[in-house]
Structures are given as C-alpha cells and as structure tokens.
Design an enzyme around this catalytic site. Structure first.
Site, PDB file in Angstrom:
ATOM      1  N   HIS A  80     -46.011  -1.285  48.790  1.00 40.05           N
ATOM      2  CA  HIS A  80     -46.026  -0.337  47.676  1.00 40.05           C
ATOM      3  C   HIS A  80     -47.474   0.029  47.377  1.00 40.05           C
ATOM      4  O   HIS A  80     -48.300  -0.832  47.108  1.00 40.05           O
ATOM      5  CB  HIS A  80     -45.366  -0.938  46.428  1.00 40.05           C
ATOM      6  N   TYR A 208     -42.414   0.860  35.336  1.00 38.47           N
ATOM      7  CA  TYR A 208     -42.646   0.083  34.113  1.00 38.47           C
ATOM      8  C   TYR A 208     -42.513   1.051  32.954  1.00 38.47           C
ATOM      9  O   TYR A 208     -43.343   1.954  32.808  1.00 38.47           O
ATOM     10  CB  TYR A 208     -44.046  -0.535  34.123  1.00 38.47           C
ATOM     11  N   PRO A 299     -43.972 -12.560  32.701  1.00 35.56           N
ATOM     12  CA  PRO A 299     -43.683 -11.953  34.012  1.00 35.56           C
ATOM     13  C   PRO A 299     -44.269 -10.556  34.228  1.00 35.56           C
ATOM     14  O   PRO A 299     -44.363 -10.111  35.374  1.00 35.56           O
ATOM     15  CB  PRO A 299     -42.160 -11.917  34.053  1.00 35.56           C
ATOM     16  N   LYS A 303     -47.688 -11.977  38.250  1.00 34.97           N
ATOM     17  CA  LYS A 303     -48.859 -12.722  38.708  1.00 34.97           C
ATOM     18  C   LYS A 303     -48.563 -14.196  39.051  1.00 34.97           C
ATOM     19  O   LYS A 303     -49.370 -14.853  39.721  1.00 34.97           O
ATOM     20  CB  LYS A 303     -49.955 -12.692  37.621  1.00 34.97           C
ATOM     21  N   TYR A 391     -53.544  -5.489  39.357  1.00 34.55           N
ATOM     22  CA  TYR A 391     -52.170  -5.559  39.880  1.00 34.55           C
ATOM     23  C   TYR A 391     -52.172  -5.946  41.362  1.00 34.55           C
ATOM     24  O   TYR A 391     -51.373  -6.756  41.807  1.00 34.55           O
ATOM     25  CB  TYR A 391     -51.475  -4.219  39.683  1.00 34.55           C
TER      26      TYR A 391
END
Ligand code: DHB
Length: 398
Positions: A80, A208, A299, A303, A391
């Site tokens: 991704h 998200y 969550p 990570k 990220y």
C-alpha cells in the site's frame, strides 16, 4: 516415574513468549549461532486463531525477507502506497511514495506468526507451546525458569539471559521491583469494535474516517474477507450487535458523496482493548523486555507488531555483539535505544487517535479544532509528510 523430577536444561537465551517478538528473536539468534529456548503458555493453534492487526512497516517486511523467515509477504501481501483520511464526506489521500518514498504491506500478524513458527520448526528451533506453571528466578544473576511442558514433564532452564516477550499480560514485566521501574498509563474513554466480514474490498487502500458519529477504519484481509473497525464504548458487548446494527454504524460514519462500504455477513466481532502503556526501563539485570510486555499502543496506526519487531532487532544486535566480541555496551544501551522509537510510536498512535475519534462530551470548539487539524494535515506537504513517515516507519537509528 520421571514425571516427579525436574529435568535440567541449559541454553544461552531463554525467551518467554512465542509471538512475533519471541520467535523473531529466536530466529535471528539461531542465524548468528546463538542458542535459545522459547516458552509459550498458549498453544500454536490459539495464537494462529487470534485476529490481530494487518499493517507491516517496510522495515518489518525487510527483516522478514532478508533474514530468511519467508518471502510470502512479498507474494501474498499487498503493498500500500498510501491511505485515505476521510471527513466531511470527502477522502484525502496521503501518498506515502510521493511524500517519503516508502510503503507499507497489508499482511496479517497471524501470517507473520505462521511464517516465523514454520521457519523455527524447519530449522530445528526449540519452541515449546502450551507450557504451564512457569516460575522465574535469579534474573540479576543467571536466570532460571521452571515450567511444565504440554506432556506434564517439569523442567528447569538455566541461561545467560532471559527475554520477556510474553505480551501485554507479561509475567516477566512483573519481576521488576516497583522501585526499579516506572509505568506510564493513558486510558481512552472509547474502544474499537472490530469485525471480519465476507464482502469484497470497499477501496484499494485503507480508509481512516473521522465523523461526527465517531471514528471508523476500513481495512482488508483478502478478496473475499474484510477487516473493519468503528469507535465504540469500552463496555460494549459485541455479541449483542446484529449485522444490521453494525453496518448502520459504517454507513453513518463512512458513506456519502457516491462512496459506500461494501457489506456482507459479519463472521467475527469483538471489542478491542484501547490504552497506552510503557514500562521503563526495558531491562532488569539479565532480563530484557521486548514488544507488548513493555509497551502497548492504541491500535490507530497499527504500530504494535512493528514496534515489537524493532525492539527485537535492537536486542538481537546487542546480544550478538555480546557473544561475538564480549562487549556489553549495546546491551547497556538497549532500553534507551528501544524506548526512543517506543515513545515516537506512542506519540503517533495517540495523535492519530485524538485526531480521528470523537471524545464523549467534546465541546464545539474541540470539534472545530479537530477539523482544523485534519485540514492542516491534508492540505500541507509538511503536515502529510509527518503522518507518512510515522505510518511507514521511522528510519532505524544508527
Ligand atoms: C488494521 C489495524 C489497525 O489498527 C490499523 O491502523 C490499520 C489496519 C488491520 O487490522 O487491518
């Protein structure tokens, strides 16, 4: 009957916990010719059936592939190159490749465990599942661990070092006297409701979503099974929710402006614990903590596993230096080095959480400020680049 006697064992490193942290460490040590025994209170099947997160940083992927665990992640995982932040009915793409030149891989933690367990087994690693009555002594000297194996035989292992990779309910963590450690806690007034659903993918990338009805995350597993979450009350009982009630929440929080989540039968549902925790230092005498035993992150941002793997990488380098050249400098620096990344990840997970969730009873000011925060992330290369860097995973420190 030999069953009443305790059989002595010895090794260089005893590892408590056969999750990704414990197995990865055992694998890396074996590659360097350092012996270990791994003890796990759960069965192989119990671990394999636990649904965990699904995003691997590029460094985690590199370690799995380069250390010879498996290249299945490259064949069966999905790369991704970005995520979508969705609010006010619009999606805003954070393009990791453009911003920081990195990607993440969607590859479930369960598969990471299966790959590691299979590699350890193929290499003749000593991993004992379903052990019980574990007792630990002498972590300030030569650590000793007594345990009963799956067949009822009692053993005692003596080793140079003990590694507590025994998860968020760690027994090892509790061995550190109160005066020798600090515990940092942060509780959140919400949790995540997680589902697995039989449905096609709703989107190519993860979404998200911040909405006035609360957070939602659209993730994926396969062509036909999807993983999704929505913010809920921490006392929620997942078993009382019908499929229709669940999909109603996703429709409210994510759908709009021509986008609709693809729905289907919910095949698993659970409420996930949600907190931030750190115990420091991550060493006590000859015992080292790694992964969830020393830290838990909420969550949001996925990570947890990546941090555990990073701890293990740093700890492996320190143990390897100790055995190959007798220097203890890296062992002495382990806790500080690992905690540097732990606190960056704690901040990132907290920040993503606070930017995307609704606090019960938040003021109108707070809601408007949160939208200002989201706008300043998505409209600025500098704002987005912080998210992208965190990220995909910070570069390893030298
Ligand atoms: C998943 C979980 C997360 O916490 C996250 O931030 C992204 C993905 C998952 O389970 O797929």
């Amino acid at each position: 009957m030999t069953h009443h006697q305790t059989a002595p064992l010895s090794t260089q490193v005893t590892i408590m916990g056969a999750g990704p942290a414990g197995l990865m460490l055992s694998h890396l040590l074996a590659q360097a010719g350092i012996e270990s025994i791994v003890l796990e209170i759960r069965s192989h099947q119990q671990i394999a059936e636990t649904v965990r997160a699904g995003i691997l940083e590029h460094e985690t992927v590199n370690l799995l592939v380069d250390s010879g665990v498996s290249d299945r992640v490259l064949r069966e995982g999905d790369r991704h190159d970005g995520i979508e932040l969705r609010y006010n009915g619009e999606s805003h793409r954070i393009d990791f490749q453009t911003l920081v030149g990195e990607s993440v891989w969607l590859y479930p933690q369960t598969d990471v465990f299966l790959d590691l367990a299979a590699r350890r087994e193929a290499d003749g690693g000593d991993v004992r599942y379903s052990v019980s009555e574990t007792e630990v002594d002498d972590v300030l000297g030569r650590p000793r661990v007594r345990f009963t194996d799956a067949s009822g035989q009692r053993f005692e292992i003596t080793s140079d070092f003990l590694v507590g990779a025994d998860g968020s309910r760690s027994q090892c963590r509790r061995l550190v006297p109160e005066a020798e450690r600090t515990q940092y806690f942060h509780e959140y007034p919400f949790a995540w409701f997680g589902i697995l659903a039989e449905a096609p993918r709703s989107s190519d990338e993860l979404i998200y979503a911040n909405s006035e009805h609360g957070f939602a995350l659209i993730s994926q597993r396969t062509e036909t099974v999807q993983r999704m979450y929505f913010q809920c009350d921490p006392t929620e009982d997942a078993s009382t929710w019908s499929d229709e009630q669940i999909w109603e929440q996703f429709r409210l929080r994510v759908n709009g402006n021509g986008f609709a989540v693809k729905e289907g039968p919910v095949i698993e549902k659970m409420v996930l614990p949600f907190r931030s925790f750190v115990q420091a230092p991550m060493r006590y005498g000859n015992m080292f903590l790694a992964g969830d035993s020393a830290h838990t992150v909420p969550p949001t941002g996925a990570k947890g596993l990546n941090l555990a793997v990073q701890d293990v990488k740093v700890l492996f380098e320190a143990l390897d230096a100790h055995y190959s050249s007798g220097t203890s400098a890296l062992l002495d620096g382990y806790s500080e080095r690992a905690l540097d990344r732990v606190w960056k990840a704690q901040h990132f997970s907290y920040w993503m959480t606070s930017m995307l969730h609704q606090l019960p009873g938040a003021s109108e000011f707070e809601r408007a400020r949160q939208l200002g925060e989201l706008n300043s992330v998505v409209s600025s290369r500098h704002g987005s680049a912080y998210l992208a860097e965190a990220y995909t995973g910070w570069p390893a420190r030298g």
